[in-house]
Design an enzyme around this catalytic site. Structure first.
Site, PDB file in Angstrom:
ATOM      1  N   GLY A  52      33.287  57.184  14.488  1.00  0.00           N
ATOM      2  CA  GLY A  52      33.849  55.853  14.667  1.00  0.00           C
ATOM      3  C   GLY A  52      33.200  54.849  13.731  1.00  0.00           C
ATOM      4  O   GLY A  52      31.971  54.829  13.586  1.00  0.00           O
ATOM      5  N   TYR A  53      34.028  54.034  13.095  1.00  0.00           N
ATOM      6  CA  TYR A  53      33.496  53.021  12.170  1.00  0.00           C
ATOM      7  C   TYR A  53      34.063  51.636  12.467  1.00  0.00           C
ATOM      8  O   TYR A  53      33.621  50.642  11.898  1.00  0.00           O
ATOM      9  CB  TYR A  53      33.816  53.400  10.721  1.00  0.00           C
ATOM     10  CG  TYR A  53      35.284  53.716  10.481  1.00  0.00           C
ATOM     11  CD1 TYR A  53      36.194  52.711  10.199  1.00  0.00           C
ATOM     12  CD2 TYR A  53      35.755  55.028  10.548  1.00  0.00           C
ATOM     13  CE1 TYR A  53      37.538  52.996   9.986  1.00  0.00           C
ATOM     14  CE2 TYR A  53      37.084  55.321  10.335  1.00  0.00           C
ATOM     15  CZ  TYR A  53      37.972  54.304  10.058  1.00  0.00           C
ATOM     16  OH  TYR A  53      39.306  54.582   9.865  1.00  0.00           O
ATOM     17  N   GLY A  54      35.075  51.572  13.349  1.00  0.00           N
ATOM     18  CA  GLY A  54      35.689  50.291  13.716  1.00  0.00           C
ATOM     19  C   GLY A  54      35.766  50.177  15.219  1.00  0.00           C
ATOM     20  O   GLY A  54      34.749  50.266  15.919  1.00  0.00           O
ATOM     21  N   SER A  55      36.972  50.042  15.745  1.00  0.00           N
ATOM     22  CA  SER A  55      37.124  49.827  17.183  1.00  0.00           C
ATOM     23  C   SER A  55      36.725  51.039  18.013  1.00  0.00           C
ATOM     24  O   SER A  55      36.426  50.899  19.211  1.00  0.00           O
ATOM     25  CB  SER A  55      38.562  49.418  17.514  1.00  0.00           C
ATOM     26  OG  SER A  55      39.475  50.434  17.160  1.00  0.00           O
ATOM     27  N   GLU A 128      45.251  56.744  16.473  1.00  0.00           N
ATOM     28  CA  GLU A 128      44.842  56.630  15.077  1.00  0.00           C
ATOM     29  C   GLU A 128      45.930  57.051  14.089  1.00  0.00           C
ATOM     30  O   GLU A 128      45.910  56.623  12.933  1.00  0.00           O
ATOM     31  CB  GLU A 128      43.590  57.487  14.830  1.00  0.00           C
ATOM     32  CG  GLU A 128      42.385  57.085  15.662  1.00  0.00           C
ATOM     33  CD  GLU A 128      41.909  55.679  15.336  1.00  0.00           C
ATOM     34  OE1 GLU A 128      41.878  55.312  14.148  1.00  0.00           O
ATOM     35  OE2 GLU A 128      41.574  54.941  16.291  1.00  0.00           O
TER      36      GLU A 128
END
Length: 219
Positions: A52-55, A128
């Site tokens: 995970g890199y965002g939400s 996604e």
């Protein structure tokens, strides 16, 4: 055009999203095929890691057994995807994060137990891979307990939703204007910044954007 006029044009000419008619949503069958291709190597008895890199950092929406801070090499976190539904509209699209080429990214790796994989992944794919703007990739992720292969959703630069990350002032203007079915784009960006900060992860560009958004919104 004078040099001053050129600078002013560059400063105020916000990037324009492609017409919404160019976007299409993957069918359930297409998403299922994509998911099966991505995990074709999986033996069924192995835990998997999702990056995970965002939400996903602050709202993963799947059960996990463990999480670790992890670093990817060769990709960086970027506001490089137009959002016309969740954090914007077709008339006023917002910007959401993707993994774009170059640099590195610190984020969070989540371990899903083998017994839960087939229950958790379909919902992750719906979230996604709704438009197919990302490419599912298994990438080396370095953590404090060694490296793991993690499933990461990398931006597809050929997607009509892709935009090369705008300069900070342009990104701030776009984010400030946009709101969608999941709420204001500002909230999405600030929650991501807060989650990274809480985990001890510093993203200099995101920090700059978040500070200026808070100033504009009085937060």
């Amino acid at each position: 055009m004078s040099m001053l006029e050129t600078r002013l044009t560059d400063r105020y000419a916000l990037p324009v999203a492609p017409d919404a008619s160019q976007m299409r949503y993957l069918t359930e069958q297409e998403r299922e095929i994509s998911m099966k291709q991505a995990i074709s190597h999986w033996q069924g008895d192995q835990d998997i890691w999702v990056y995970g890199y965002g939400s996903l950092i602050w709202n993963p929406e799947f059960e996990y057994a463990e999480k670790r801070i992890g670093t990817l090499r060769g990709h960086h976190r970027a506001l490089c995807l137009w959002s016309r539904v969740n954090r914007g509209t077709p008339q006023e699209p917002g910007l959401v994060f993707g993994l774009d080429r170059g640099g590195s990214c610190r984020g969070m790796a989540f371990r899903i137990q083998a017994r839960d994989v087939l229950d958790m992944l379909p919902n992750l794919w719906r979230r996604e891979m709704s438009t197919g703007a990302y490419l599912p990739r298994w990438l080396r992720c370095d953590t404090e307990h060694g490296h793991v292969k993690a499933l990461a959703f990398v931006i597809d630069r050929t997607s009509p939703g892709y935009v090369k990350e705008p300069p900070c002032d342009h990104a701030i203007e776009i984010i400030h204007r946009a709101s969608g079915s999941y709420g204001p784009c500002v909230d999405y960006v600030l929650q991501t910044h807060q989650a990274l900060s809480a985990a001890g992860i510093h993203d200099a560009r995101l920090h700059q954007i978040a500070q200026q958004l808070r100033t504009r919104t009085g937060g």
